[in-house]
Write a protein that holds these residues in place. Structure first.
Motif, short mmCIF file in Angstrom:
data_model
loop_
_atom_site.label_atom_id
_atom_site.label_comp_id
_atom_site.label_asym_id
_atom_site.label_seq_id
_atom_site.Cartn_x
_atom_site.Cartn_y
_atom_site.Cartn_z
N GLY A 94 0.99 -1.27 0.14
CA GLY A 94 -0.14 0.04 -0.11
C GLY A 94 0.90 1.34 -0.04
O GLY A 94 0.22 2.40 0.24
N VAL A 95 2.33 1.28 -0.43
CA VAL A 95 3.00 2.45 -0.39
C VAL A 95 2.29 3.53 -1.52
O VAL A 95 1.83 2.71 -2.89
N ALA A 96 2.02 4.61 -1.10
CA ALA A 96 1.47 5.61 -1.98
C ALA A 96 2.48 6.05 -2.86
O ALA A 96 3.51 6.54 -2.63
N VAL A 97 1.98 6.09 -4.36
CA VAL A 97 2.92 6.61 -5.43
C VAL A 97 2.04 7.13 -6.32
O VAL A 97 1.00 7.29 -6.65
N ILE A 98 2.85 8.66 -6.55
CA ILE A 98 2.48 9.65 -7.59
C ILE A 98 3.47 9.79 -8.82
O ILE A 98 4.48 9.85 -8.45
N GLY A 122 2.13 -3.52 -7.44
CA GLY A 122 1.44 -2.52 -7.05
C GLY A 122 0.30 -2.62 -7.88
O GLY A 122 -0.23 -3.38 -8.89
N ASN A 123 -0.56 -1.52 -7.89
CA ASN A 123 -1.53 -1.25 -8.85
C ASN A 123 -2.04 -0.10 -9.15
O ASN A 123 -2.01 1.00 -8.19
N GLU A 210 6.54 1.65 5.89
CA GLU A 210 7.61 0.86 5.74
C GLU A 210 7.28 -0.38 5.03
O GLU A 210 6.24 -1.19 5.04
N LEU A 211 8.50 -0.97 4.54
CA LEU A 211 8.43 -2.31 3.81
C LEU A 211 9.38 -3.20 4.54
O LEU A 211 10.49 -2.80 5.05
N ASN A 239 5.71 7.69 -0.41
CA ASN A 239 5.74 7.79 0.73
C ASN A 239 6.60 6.58 1.64
O ASN A 239 6.43 6.05 2.67
N TRP A 240 7.27 5.56 0.81
CA TRP A 240 8.13 4.72 1.19
C TRP A 240 9.38 5.39 2.09
O TRP A 240 10.09 5.94 1.68
#
Length: 242
Positions: A94-98, A122-123, A210-211, A239-240
């Protein structure tokens, strides 16, 4: 912002991209083209173009290359029209990516970005699905080693020009502004001869993710590498907590 130094990230990206300066200059050339077509070729009357020229210089783009790009855009020599598109989605856990792209082919860009998300575990989501988790800010980063003034003096110049905040990191000064105030603060610093490592509108995460497993880390790095390889991709925010 401690622990998430933008300057450390900039140094990492510049080291990583030293062998790909041609790609960086191509991306910046596209940004110049969009700015010139929107507001004209004179930086004195085109604030967006002034900002991009400053960005070009922080990436060590030669002045003659900048000038050629402006003239080419003003003459519309290649006849290509670029548009800016933002894609949002989720990486592993669920890391947010733009992802911001500047492309002349919307369908190609969408397919390639979606493919990167998929292969990176991801998706791609809908517009606005993660951007609410970030604050859009102007961010100016100064390398401490390049600043001859006292910290207090630099801070006062920035705040008096309209900056929102000034943070002293171990190796840098990080100045945040409202996006609309970025140009004024940057120009105030330039007028005092202060060299900037970067000055751009950015997306700052409100919280970090966090991963925890090797597989998640592998997938996230793959996602970022695939996006980095795409010619249409201009900028990626996430936001990783690296």
């Amino acid at each position: 912002m401690s622990g998430h130094s933008k300057f450390a990230n900039i140094k990492h990206k510049k080291e990583k991209n030293d062998a790909a300066k041609g790609k960086i200059f191509t991306m910046l050339g596209r940004e110049i083209q969009v700015a010139v077509r929107a507001g004209g070729a004179d930086p004195a009357s085109n604030g967006k173009l002034r900002d991009i020229i400053a960005k070009c210089k922080s990436n060590n783009m030669p002045n003659d290359t900048i000038d050629r790009s402006i003239k080419k855009a003003a003459g519309n020599e290649d006849g290509v029209e670029y548009e800016t598109i933002r894609y949002e989605g989720y990486g592993p856990s669920g890391v947010a990516v733009i992802v911001d792209v500047l492309t002349d082919n919307r369908n190609r860009a969408a397919a390639n970005v979606r493919n990167a998300f998929t292969k990176g575990g991801g998706n791609m989501g809908t517009s606005g699905c993660v951007s609410f988790m970030f604050d859009e800010k102007g961010l100016i980063v100064l390398d401490r080693e390049e600043v001859e003034m006292d910290e207090e003096e630099v801070m006062m110049i920035a705040l008096e020009a309209g900056a929102d905040d000034f943070v002293a990191e171990e190796d840098s000064f990080e100045i945040t502004t409202d996006p609309d105030s970025l140009s004024a603060v940057r120009e105030a610093l330039e007028a005092e001869g202060i060299v900037m490592a970067s000055a751009e509108v950015t997306m700052i995460p409100q919280t970090y993710s966090e991963l925890k497993t090797d597989e998640e880390l592998k997938k996230m790095n793959k996602l970022l590498a695939l996006l980095d390889d795409e010619d249409d991709v201009q900028t990626v925010w996430h936001n990783w907590d690296e």
